[in-house]
Design a protein around this motif. Structure first.
Motif, PDB file in Angstrom:
ATOM      1  N   SER A 273       0.839  -1.201   0.000  1.00  0.00           N
ATOM      2  CA  SER A 273       0.000   0.000   0.000  1.00  0.00           C
ATOM      3  C   SER A 273       0.871   1.247   0.000  1.00  0.00           C
ATOM      4  O   SER A 273       2.006   1.223   0.464  1.00  0.00           O
ATOM      5  CB  SER A 273      -0.919   0.015   1.230  1.00  0.00           C
ATOM      6  N   ALA A 274       0.309   2.318  -0.528  1.00  0.00           N
ATOM      7  CA  ALA A 274       1.032   3.589  -0.568  1.00  0.00           C
ATOM      8  C   ALA A 274       0.034   4.728  -0.426  1.00  0.00           C
ATOM      9  O   ALA A 274      -1.147   4.581  -0.743  1.00  0.00           O
ATOM     10  CB  ALA A 274       1.810   3.721  -1.876  1.00  0.00           C
ATOM     11  N   PHE A 275       0.527   5.866   0.039  1.00  0.00           N
ATOM     12  CA  PHE A 275      -0.319   7.049   0.149  1.00  0.00           C
ATOM     13  C   PHE A 275      -0.415   7.743  -1.204  1.00  0.00           C
ATOM     14  O   PHE A 275       0.583   7.930  -1.890  1.00  0.00           O
ATOM     15  CB  PHE A 275       0.263   8.016   1.184  1.00  0.00           C
ATOM     16  N   HIS A 276      -1.627   8.120  -1.585  1.00  0.00           N
ATOM     17  CA  HIS A 276      -1.867   8.897  -2.794  1.00  0.00           C
ATOM     18  C   HIS A 276      -2.644  10.144  -2.390  1.00  0.00           C
ATOM     19  O   HIS A 276      -3.764  10.050  -1.898  1.00  0.00           O
ATOM     20  CB  HIS A 276      -2.684   8.100  -3.815  1.00  0.00           C
ATOM     21  N   SER A 277      -2.056  11.306  -2.600  1.00  0.00           N
ATOM     22  CA  SER A 277      -2.760  12.531  -2.221  1.00  0.00           C
ATOM     23  C   SER A 277      -3.869  12.817  -3.225  1.00  0.00           C
ATOM     24  O   SER A 277      -3.725  12.568  -4.432  1.00  0.00           O
ATOM     25  CB  SER A 277      -1.794  13.708  -2.152  1.00  0.00           C
ATOM     26  N   PHE A 278      -4.979  13.349  -2.709  1.00  0.00           N
ATOM     27  CA  PHE A 278      -6.096  13.691  -3.583  1.00  0.00           C
ATOM     28  C   PHE A 278      -5.678  14.719  -4.628  1.00  0.00           C
ATOM     29  O   PHE A 278      -6.077  14.637  -5.794  1.00  0.00           O
ATOM     30  CB  PHE A 278      -7.274  14.211  -2.748  1.00  0.00           C
ATOM     31  N   LYS A 279      -4.873  15.698  -4.218  1.00  0.00           N
ATOM     32  CA  LYS A 279      -4.477  16.731  -5.170  1.00  0.00           C
ATOM     33  C   LYS A 279      -3.641  16.141  -6.308  1.00  0.00           C
ATOM     34  O   LYS A 279      -3.853  16.455  -7.486  1.00  0.00           O
ATOM     35  CB  LYS A 279      -3.683  17.832  -4.473  1.00  0.00           C
ATOM     36  N   LYS A 280      -2.687  15.277  -5.970  1.00  0.00           N
ATOM     37  CA  LYS A 280      -1.828  14.679  -6.990  1.00  0.00           C
ATOM     38  C   LYS A 280      -2.659  13.871  -7.985  1.00  0.00           C
ATOM     39  O   LYS A 280      -2.496  13.989  -9.204  1.00  0.00           O
ATOM     40  CB  LYS A 280      -0.774  13.791  -6.329  1.00  0.00           C
ATOM     41  N   VAL A 281      -3.564  13.052  -7.453  1.00  0.00           N
ATOM     42  CA  VAL A 281      -4.405  12.238  -8.328  1.00  0.00           C
ATOM     43  C   VAL A 281      -5.295  13.136  -9.186  1.00  0.00           C
ATOM     44  O   VAL A 281      -5.455  12.908 -10.399  1.00  0.00           O
ATOM     45  CB  VAL A 281      -5.256  11.251  -7.506  1.00  0.00           C
ATOM     46  N   LEU A 282      -5.861  14.178  -8.562  1.00  0.00           N
ATOM     47  CA  LEU A 282      -6.729  15.103  -9.286  1.00  0.00           C
ATOM     48  C   LEU A 282      -5.986  15.760 -10.449  1.00  0.00           C
ATOM     49  O   LEU A 282      -6.489  15.817 -11.573  1.00  0.00           O
ATOM     50  CB  LEU A 282      -7.254  16.174  -8.323  1.00  0.00           C
ATOM     51  N   VAL A 283      -4.772  16.238 -10.184  1.00  0.00           N
ATOM     52  CA  VAL A 283      -3.985  16.904 -11.231  1.00  0.00           C
ATOM     53  C   VAL A 283      -3.645  15.916 -12.345  1.00  0.00           C
ATOM     54  O   VAL A 283      -3.744  16.241 -13.538  1.00  0.00           O
ATOM     55  CB  VAL A 283      -2.701  17.519 -10.634  1.00  0.00           C
ATOM     56  N   GLU A 284      -3.256  14.694 -11.967  1.00  0.00           N
ATOM     57  CA  GLU A 284      -2.857  13.705 -12.972  1.00  0.00           C
ATOM     58  C   GLU A 284      -4.028  13.179 -13.789  1.00  0.00           C
ATOM     59  O   GLU A 284      -3.833  12.685 -14.900  1.00  0.00           O
ATOM     60  CB  GLU A 284      -2.114  12.558 -12.292  1.00  0.00           C
ATOM     61  N   MET A 285      -5.246  13.313 -13.261  1.00  0.00           N
ATOM     62  CA  MET A 285      -6.426  12.904 -14.036  1.00  0.00           C
ATOM     63  C   MET A 285      -6.679  13.862 -15.190  1.00  0.00           C
ATOM     64  O   MET A 285      -7.305  13.500 -16.183  1.00  0.00           O
ATOM     65  CB  MET A 285      -7.656  12.824 -13.132  1.00  0.00           C
ATOM     66  N   GLY A 286      -6.198  15.090 -15.069  1.00  0.00           N
ATOM     67  CA  GLY A 286      -6.338  16.068 -16.142  1.00  0.00           C
ATOM     68  C   GLY A 286      -7.759  16.587 -16.287  1.00  0.00           C
ATOM     69  O   GLY A 286      -8.666  16.228 -15.526  1.00  0.00           O
ATOM     70  N   PRO A 287      -7.968  17.435 -17.310  1.00  0.00           N
ATOM     71  CA  PRO A 287      -9.305  18.004 -17.540  1.00  0.00           C
ATOM     72  C   PRO A 287     -10.308  16.883 -17.865  1.00  0.00           C
ATOM     73  O   PRO A 287      -9.922  15.858 -18.437  1.00  0.00           O
ATOM     74  CB  PRO A 287      -9.101  18.930 -18.738  1.00  0.00           C
ATOM     75  N   PRO A 288     -11.597  17.081 -17.539  1.00  0.00           N
ATOM     76  CA  PRO A 288     -12.158  18.274 -16.897  1.00  0.00           C
ATOM     77  C   PRO A 288     -12.004  18.272 -15.370  1.00  0.00           C
ATOM     78  O   PRO A 288     -12.209  19.284 -14.734  1.00  0.00           O
ATOM     79  CB  PRO A 288     -13.635  18.192 -17.281  1.00  0.00           C
ATOM     80  N   TYR A 289     -11.606  17.108 -14.803  1.00  0.00           N
ATOM     81  CA  TYR A 289     -11.594  16.986 -13.344  1.00  0.00           C
ATOM     82  C   TYR A 289     -10.639  17.974 -12.694  1.00  0.00           C
ATOM     83  O   TYR A 289     -10.985  18.665 -11.723  1.00  0.00           O
ATOM     84  CB  TYR A 289     -11.231  15.550 -12.946  1.00  0.00           C
ATOM     85  N   SER A 290      -9.420  18.057 -13.227  1.00  0.00           N
ATOM     86  CA  SER A 290      -8.391  18.898 -12.608  1.00  0.00           C
ATOM     87  C   SER A 290      -8.728  20.380 -12.663  1.00  0.00           C
ATOM     88  O   SER A 290      -8.173  21.171 -11.908  1.00  0.00           O
ATOM     89  CB  SER A 290      -7.036  18.660 -13.277  1.00  0.00           C
ATOM     90  N   GLU A 291      -9.650  20.764 -13.538  1.00  0.00           N
ATOM     91  CA  GLU A 291     -10.008  22.173 -13.690  1.00  0.00           C
ATOM     92  C   GLU A 291     -11.286  22.550 -12.947  1.00  0.00           C
ATOM     93  O   GLU A 291     -11.574  23.737 -12.777  1.00  0.00           O
ATOM     94  CB  GLU A 291     -10.182  22.504 -15.177  1.00  0.00           C
TER      95      GLU A 291
END
Length: 485
Positions: A273-291
C-alpha cells in the motif's frame, strides 16, 4: 442573562465521545488512585486519544532542535534553515529575527496566517492554522479554524436547501459536533467493515440520494487512511489510487466539494500500500476533473511520525476555489490572527526535511523509520491478539494509529445497558474501565451500523505496555461475556 434556556441551542447538540463520560470517569479514577483508594489496578491506561508523545513516543530530535529558542545547542544546518524561513521573501516572521507585520494581520507582528514556503503549492492557496482549545490538531478538527472555516463557507440555506455534508461512518466525533454547531445536515455513508472498512462509491450514491430527500448535499468528507478519528480518523483502511479516482469522478458528476484529511499520510503499514494525495491524483487525471473539482486538503504535525500535538500547527490547501471565495477564506483566517511561531517553524521542517549529506539527515531518517516501524509492529500485534479471542473481530490496521474492533455482546448485557440508559458498547467500556483501568471509547460515539458494537483504541502505547493492555482487554471481554451469558 445566559441560562440553559437562553444559550445557543446548537451547542446543546454538540457531542464529543473522545472527551465524554468515559474520560471524565478515567480522570476521577486517577484522582482516587492518588488518594490511595483501593482499585483492582494500579494505573489508568488512556488508550482513547492519539497523542503520541503522551503515550511514550520520543520526539524527533531535529524537530525539537529547529526552533532555536528550544535548544541553543544544535547542528549547523538548524540555524541555517531557521534563517531561510525568516528572510524578507518569506511569509513567516519570528520576533527575534524579523518582526515584520503579517500581510493579513497588520496589527500582529509575530506570525502570518499563510503557509511557509516549503508547502506543496503556491502561497495564495495555503493557510496555516491557529491555536485551538481542542486537544486535537487545529486544522483537522472541524471545531478548529481551518476546517471549520471551510465548512462555514459551505453551509447555507434553510429547510430542504440547507447544506448537507457526507461523512464516513465510523466518523470522528468532531465532524458531527461541527455540523451540529453550524446547523448543517449530517449525511452518513457507511464504510464496509467486512472489506476492511473499504469506501464504496455505490454507498456514496445511496447516501447522496437519501440526503437529497431532506437537504442539499454539497460536501463530501474523506479520510486518508479511513479511520474513526480523524478530518480525522476511522479504522485504518488505506485508499487505493483507483478508489480516489472514482471518488473524484463522483464529486465531479454530483458537484460536491471535497474535503480530504491527509493527516495520516505517513502512517501506512499494509504491504504493497502507498499514500496517494487527492491533489496529486486530481492533477494527474487532467481536464475536466483537474479544472473543476474543488478540493480542500489538510495536514498536521500532530500525527504521522512527528506526533507534535503540543506545537499546534498544520495547514489547509485549497484547489479550484473561486478567487472571490478564497478572499473570504483569507478574511476568516486573518480574524483568528495567527498560529504559534514554534509550530510554524516545525511545520516548515516537516515540509522540507533534512536532505542526504546534511548533518542531521541520518539521525532524522533513523528516528522517523523507527517510529513508523514500531507503529507497524503494534498494528500487527493489535490485530493478532484481538483476533485470538472469540467474539472480538479486528480488521487489519492498515494505517493511522487506531483499531476499531467489533465485539459480540450477549442479550443480558444489552438488557443491563438499557437499564442504565447506556448504549451497549458504552456499558462495556465503562465496566472495562472500572475493573481494569483501561480507557477506550465506545463505537457508538463514532457511529456504527445498527445492531453492531465496537470500541476504538489507539495503538500508541509502548509495545510491552500495549501487549499487556491487549491481553488484559481480551481477558476482560471473555469474563464479561461469561458474566452476562
Amino acid at each position: 442573562v445566559l441560562t440553559p434556556e437562553t444559550m445557543n441551542p446548537a451547542i446543546r447538540r454538540v457531542e464529543y465521545a473522545v472527551r465524554g463520560p468515559i474520560v471524565t470517569r478515567a480522570l476521577e479514577l486517577e484522582q482516587e488512585l492518588r488518594k490511595g483508594v483501593p482499585k483492582p489496578f494500579t494505573e489508568v491506561i488512556k488508550a482513547n486519544i492519539g497523542d503520541a508523545q503522551a503515550m511514550g513516543q520520543k520526539p524527533i530530535t531535529f524537530l525539537r532542535q529547529f526552533p532555536p529558542i528550544l535548544s541553543p545547542h544544535c547542528p549547523h544546518d538548524v540555524p541555517t534553515s531557521t534563517t531561510s524561513i525568516s528572510t524578507p521573501s518569506h511569509a513567516l516572521t519570528v520576533p527575534t529575527m524579523s518582526p515584520r507585520p503579517s500581510p493579513l494581520s497588520p496589527h500582529h507582528p509575530l506570525t502570518v496566517p499563510m503557509m511557509t514556503p516549503q508547502c506543496p503549492d503556491s502561497h495564495p492557496n495555503l493557510s496555516l492554522t491557529v491555536p485551538s482549545l481542542s486537544p486535537r490538531c487545529p486544522h483537522i478538527t472541524p471545531v478548529s479554524p481551518c476546517s471549520q472555516n471551510i465548512l462555514k463557507l459551505l453551509v447555507s440555506g434553510s429547510g430542504s436547501s440547507r447544506t448537507g455534508v457526507l461523512i464516513p461512518i465510523p466518523q470522528y466525533p468532531l465532524y458531527s459536533a461541527a455540523l451540529a454547531e453550524l446547523g448543517a445536515v449530517q449525511v452518513n455513508y457507511y464504510l464496509a467493515e467486512e472489506r476492511c472498512w473499504a469506501l464504496d462509491v455505490a454507498e456514496l450514491r445511496r447516501a447522496l440520494a437519501e440526503g437529497r430527500k431532506r437537504c442539499c448535499p454539497r460536501v463530501l468528507c474523506i479520510i486518508i487512511p479511513v479511520s474513526p478519528c480523524p478530518l480525522s480518523v476511522s479504522p485504518g483502511q488505506v485508499q487505493s489510487r483507483e478508489c480516489i479516482e472514482e471518488v473524484i469522478k463522483f464529486a465531479y458528476e454530483e458537484k460536491l466539494f471535497l474535503m480530504a484529511d491527509e493527516v495520516y499520510q505517513d502512517n501506512i503499514y499494509a504491504q504493497g500500500s502507498a499514500f496517494h494525495s487527492f491533489k496529486k491524483v486530481l492533477v494527474e487525471m487532467g481536464p475536466p476533473y483537474s479544472e473543476v473539482v474543488e478540493l480542500a486538503s489538510f495536514h498536521s504535525i500532530s500525527k504521522g511520525f512527528m506526533g507534535e500535538c503540543g506545537l499546534r500547527s498544520g495547514y489547509v490547501e485549497v484547489v479550484n476555489m473561486d478567487p472571490e471565495v478564497k478572499m473570504q477564506l483569507s478574511k476568516l483566517v486573518s480574524v483568528r490572527l495567527c498560529p504559534p511561531v514554534p509550530g510554524q517553524m516545525v511545520l516548515d521542517v516537516v515540509m522540507d526535511p533534512p536532505k542526504p549529506g546534511e548533518p542531521s539527515y541520518e539521525r532524522f531518517q533513523a528516528e522517523k523509520e523507527a517510529v513508523l516501524n514500531s507503529l507497524a509492529e503494534k498494528a500487527r500485534l493489535t490485530q493478532e491478539i484481538f483476533n485470538r479471542t472469540p467474539g472480538i473481530h479486528c480488521n487489519p490496521v492498515q494505517g493511522a494509529m487506531y483499531s476499531f474492533p467489533r465485539i459480540d455482546l450477549p442479550a443480558r448485557a444489552l438488557a443491563a445497558a438499557k437499564e442504565k440508559n447506556q448504549a451497549p458498547d458504552m456499558f462495556f467500556c465503562m465496566k472495562l474501565l472500572e475493573e481494569t483501568g483501561i480507557c477506550v471509547v465506545p463505537g457508538s460515539g463514532f457511529g456504527q451500523r445498527e445492531g453492531t458494537f465496537h470500541f476504538r483504541m489507539t495503538i500508541l502505547p509502548p509495545t510491552d505496555k500495549l501487549k499487556i493492555l491487549l491481553e488484559k482487554l481480551s481477558a476482560f471481554y471473555t469474563k464479561f461475556v461469561k458474566e452476562f451469558s
